[in-house]
Design a protein around this motif. Structure first.
Motif, short mmCIF file in Angstrom:
data_model
loop_
_atom_site.label_atom_id
_atom_site.label_comp_id
_atom_site.label_asym_id
_atom_site.label_seq_id
_atom_site.Cartn_x
_atom_site.Cartn_y
_atom_site.Cartn_z
N GLU A 31 0.81 -1.23 0.00
CA GLU A 31 0.00 0.00 0.00
C GLU A 31 0.83 1.27 0.00
O GLU A 31 0.56 2.20 -0.74
N ARG A 32 1.82 1.32 0.90
CA ARG A 32 2.57 2.57 1.09
C ARG A 32 3.74 2.72 0.14
O ARG A 32 4.44 3.73 0.18
N ARG A 33 4.00 1.69 -0.67
CA ARG A 33 5.16 1.78 -1.57
C ARG A 33 4.91 2.84 -2.65
O ARG A 33 3.83 2.91 -3.22
N PRO A 34 5.92 3.67 -2.96
CA PRO A 34 5.77 4.60 -4.09
C PRO A 34 5.68 3.80 -5.40
O PRO A 34 6.34 2.75 -5.52
N ILE A 35 4.88 4.27 -6.36
CA ILE A 35 4.72 3.51 -7.60
C ILE A 35 6.05 3.38 -8.34
O ILE A 35 6.22 2.46 -9.14
N ALA A 36 6.99 4.29 -8.06
CA ALA A 36 8.28 4.23 -8.76
C ALA A 36 9.03 2.94 -8.45
O ALA A 36 9.88 2.51 -9.22
N THR A 37 8.71 2.29 -7.30
CA THR A 37 9.48 1.12 -6.90
C THR A 37 8.88 -0.19 -7.40
O THR A 37 9.42 -1.26 -7.12
N LEU A 38 7.75 -0.13 -8.12
CA LEU A 38 7.10 -1.37 -8.56
C LEU A 38 7.78 -1.95 -9.80
O LEU A 38 8.24 -1.22 -10.67
N SER A 39 7.80 -3.29 -9.88
CA SER A 39 8.27 -3.93 -11.11
C SER A 39 7.13 -3.89 -12.13
O SER A 39 6.00 -3.53 -11.79
N GLY A 40 7.42 -4.28 -13.36
CA GLY A 40 6.40 -4.26 -14.40
C GLY A 40 5.19 -5.09 -14.03
O GLY A 40 4.05 -4.66 -14.21
N GLY A 41 5.44 -6.30 -13.49
CA GLY A 41 4.34 -7.19 -13.13
C GLY A 41 3.52 -6.63 -11.97
O GLY A 41 2.29 -6.69 -11.99
N GLN A 42 4.21 -6.05 -10.97
CA GLN A 42 3.50 -5.48 -9.83
C GLN A 42 2.65 -4.30 -10.27
O GLN A 42 1.53 -4.11 -9.79
N MET A 43 3.18 -3.51 -11.21
CA MET A 43 2.42 -2.37 -11.71
C MET A 43 1.15 -2.86 -12.37
O MET A 43 0.07 -2.31 -12.17
#
Lengths: 250, 288
Positions: A130-142
């Motif tokens: 929840e609190r993770r910035p979207i910049a830190t997501l991998s392609g699959g997580q995004m």
């Protein structure tokens, strides 16, 4: 769950850019509550077709109509969504955007809505992000996060443009479960896909296009070797001297 | 020692007025600057600052150094350029930066031509660099009004504005608010530039938007925090800049921007979110 399933009807629809058709004279109906794959070579007009249904691209000719509940909303996942990944935004906030249709510009987001966000995150396996910035997501997580947002949109019609391109097998399988769930809930789902095995396994209906519609109907009939060969022969080059099309003009 | 910090403001009316003016400018300009930066429109702000000059100059030619005439002229020129550039980029395939460049060059050339009709004048310096030490009541009211309107409008538009930055396609698919939001935001940019122009001139007005915003990015990655920080940094720059100009006898407007520039440089080096020192010595990597 949507009260009445929605169909999408095409009346001699031609979509394109400038005067060049990208989808040429499409006629027919995507049945209410159906699960349809749109298949075809690159440049066949698949993404253009989805843009036409969403309404961001106006048909050059013909009409696209949605039947069912008045002004049925469409949930749309574009190919390579133009998301600014560097923007300082949390996963939670990105997913919560899916509540727009209930909250609108100014509405507040209550306890019930927050519970729905949690459920959506759970459904795509992103609990704890929840609190993770979207910049830190991998392609699959995004892609999982974007599916969670689609879940929250709770639309009777869902359009997916190449949702599993560059996504690993595990994520694809998880997200296909979400798609199946939408189908079970009688939502009308249209997905542009390249992996024919997935199409055969999961999608009962298929539209094969190569600028012109090649075949449309039961997946097993549509994906015949002859049809696929026909689609592959599509003329990719564009004819600088193409004459105006008069098909359908009385 | 402390005398030096508050003395000038206690003693001189014009210093008090200048302080009130820069505080008002910081309050509106900071948040607008943060959004400009996040939307990668920092140079748009700069271009629009130039676009205001001809409008203000026309106002000046018609009515002399009149607050309403120059404000209205500047607003007109700025809004026309902003809206025209915004519409062109939305309706044609030309990107916003290109269409903006086209419009502001056009209006700048037009403005310079108009100004030259009357030849050079000391008052022209007023247009170019502002008069932060000579703010009268009506100008202060204008600045306060602009910053209040800006903060209120941003509060109302916050949700679509953020959405428009992050995922414009999504916003288009759920709402028609995108284009109006964008245009209102550009309007806010113009409004704040026109306000800043009275105190700092057309060329430096944009400094009170972009420098505090850029500095705040090095301290936080939360939008709300960035906006608060940008306001605080803007106000501190105004305070420090005015003192600097008073004690060292530097021109006031540029001193304020220089102070903001020093804070920016400090943030660039020491900032905890991607500042140079943290990049150079990040410490040992973590377990997970």
């Amino acid at each position: 769950m949507p009260a009445a399933a929605t169909s999408i009807q095409f009346d001699e629809v031609t979509l394109g850019y400038g005067r060049r058709p990208a989808v040429h004279h499409l006629h027919g109906e995507i049945a209410p509550g159906s699960l349809t794959a749109v298949v075809g070579p690159n440049g066949a007009g698949k993404s253009t077709l989805l843009k036409g249904i969403v309404g961001t691209l106006r048909p050059l000719e013909g009409r696209i109509r949605l039947t069912g509940p008045a002004n049925a909303r469409i949930a749309y996942l574009p190919q390579a969504a133009e998301i600014d990944r560097t923007f300082p935004l949390s996963v939670y906030d990105l997913v919560a955007m899916g509540l727009w249709s209930r909250s609108g510009l100014f509405g507040s987001i209550g306890a019930k809505d927050r519970a729905r966000v949690e459920q959506a995150l759970d459904a795509v396996g992103l609990v704890g992000f929840e609190r993770r910035p979207i910049a830190t997501l991998s392609g699959g997580q995004m892609q999982r996060a974007l599916f969670a947002r689609l879940l929250l949109q709770d639309s009777p019609v869902i359009l997916l443009d190449e949702p599993f391109t560059a996504i690993d097998a595990k994520t694809t399988a998880d997200l296909l479960d979400v798609v199946r769930r939408w189908h079970d809930e009688s939502r009308t789902v249209v997905a542009v896909l390249h992996d024919l095995d997935t199409v055969k396994r999961v999608f009962p209906q298929t539209l094969l296009i190569a600028r012109e519609p090649v075949a449309w109907g039961e997946t097993s009939d549509v994906l015949s070797p002859e049809n696929l060969l026909k689609a592959r022969r599509m003329v990719e080059a564009h004819d600088p001297h193409a004459a105006p099309c008069h098909r359908g003009a009385a | 020692m402390f005398e030096m910090l508050y003395g000038p403001f206690a003693e001189f009316d014009f210093m008090q007025r200048a302080l009130v003016g820069v505080i008002a400018i910081a309050l509106g300009g900071g948040p607008v600057g943060v959004f400009l930066m996040l939307r990668r429109m920092s140079l748009t702000g700069d271009a629009m600052a130039h676009a205001i000059l001809p409008g203000a100059a026309i106002g000046y030619l018609l009515a002399g150094l009149s607050l309403p005439a120059m404000t209205i002229g500047g607003l007109f020129a700025g809004v026309i350029v902003a809206v025209a550039a915004g519409l062109v980029s939305r309706l044609t395939s030309l990107k916003e930066d290109a269409s903006l460049a086209a419009f502001y060059l056009l209006s700048l050339a037009l403005g310079v031509t108009i100004v030259s009709l009357r030849g050079s004048n000391v008052d022209l310096l007023h247009v170019l660099f502002g008069t932060v030490l000579a703010l009268d009541d009506s100008t202060l009211l204008l600045l306060a009004g602009i910053s209040s309107a800006t903060v209120l409008t941003l509060a109302v538009l916050y949700r679509p504005l953020v959405l428009e930055c992050v995922d414009p396609t999504f916003l288009r698919s759920v709402s028609r608010a995108g284009t109006p939001t964008h245009l209102i935001f550009l309007g806010l940019v113009v409004l704040n530039l026109v306000g800043g122009f009275h105190a700092l001139g057309t060329l430096l007005a944009v400094g009170m938007m972009m420098l505090p915003a850029a500095a705040s990015r090095f301290w936080s990655s939360d939008i709300t925090m960035m906006m608060i920080l940008s306001v605080v940094i803007g106000m501190v720059s105004g305070f420090a800049g005015l003192l600097l100009s008073f004690h060292v006898e530097l021109p006031a407007g540029p001193s304020v921007i220089l102070a903001a520039g020093i804070i920016y440089a400090g943030s660039l080096i020491f900032g905890r979110e991607g500042g140079l020192l943290w990049l150079a010595w990040p410490g040992r990597h973590l377990e997970a």
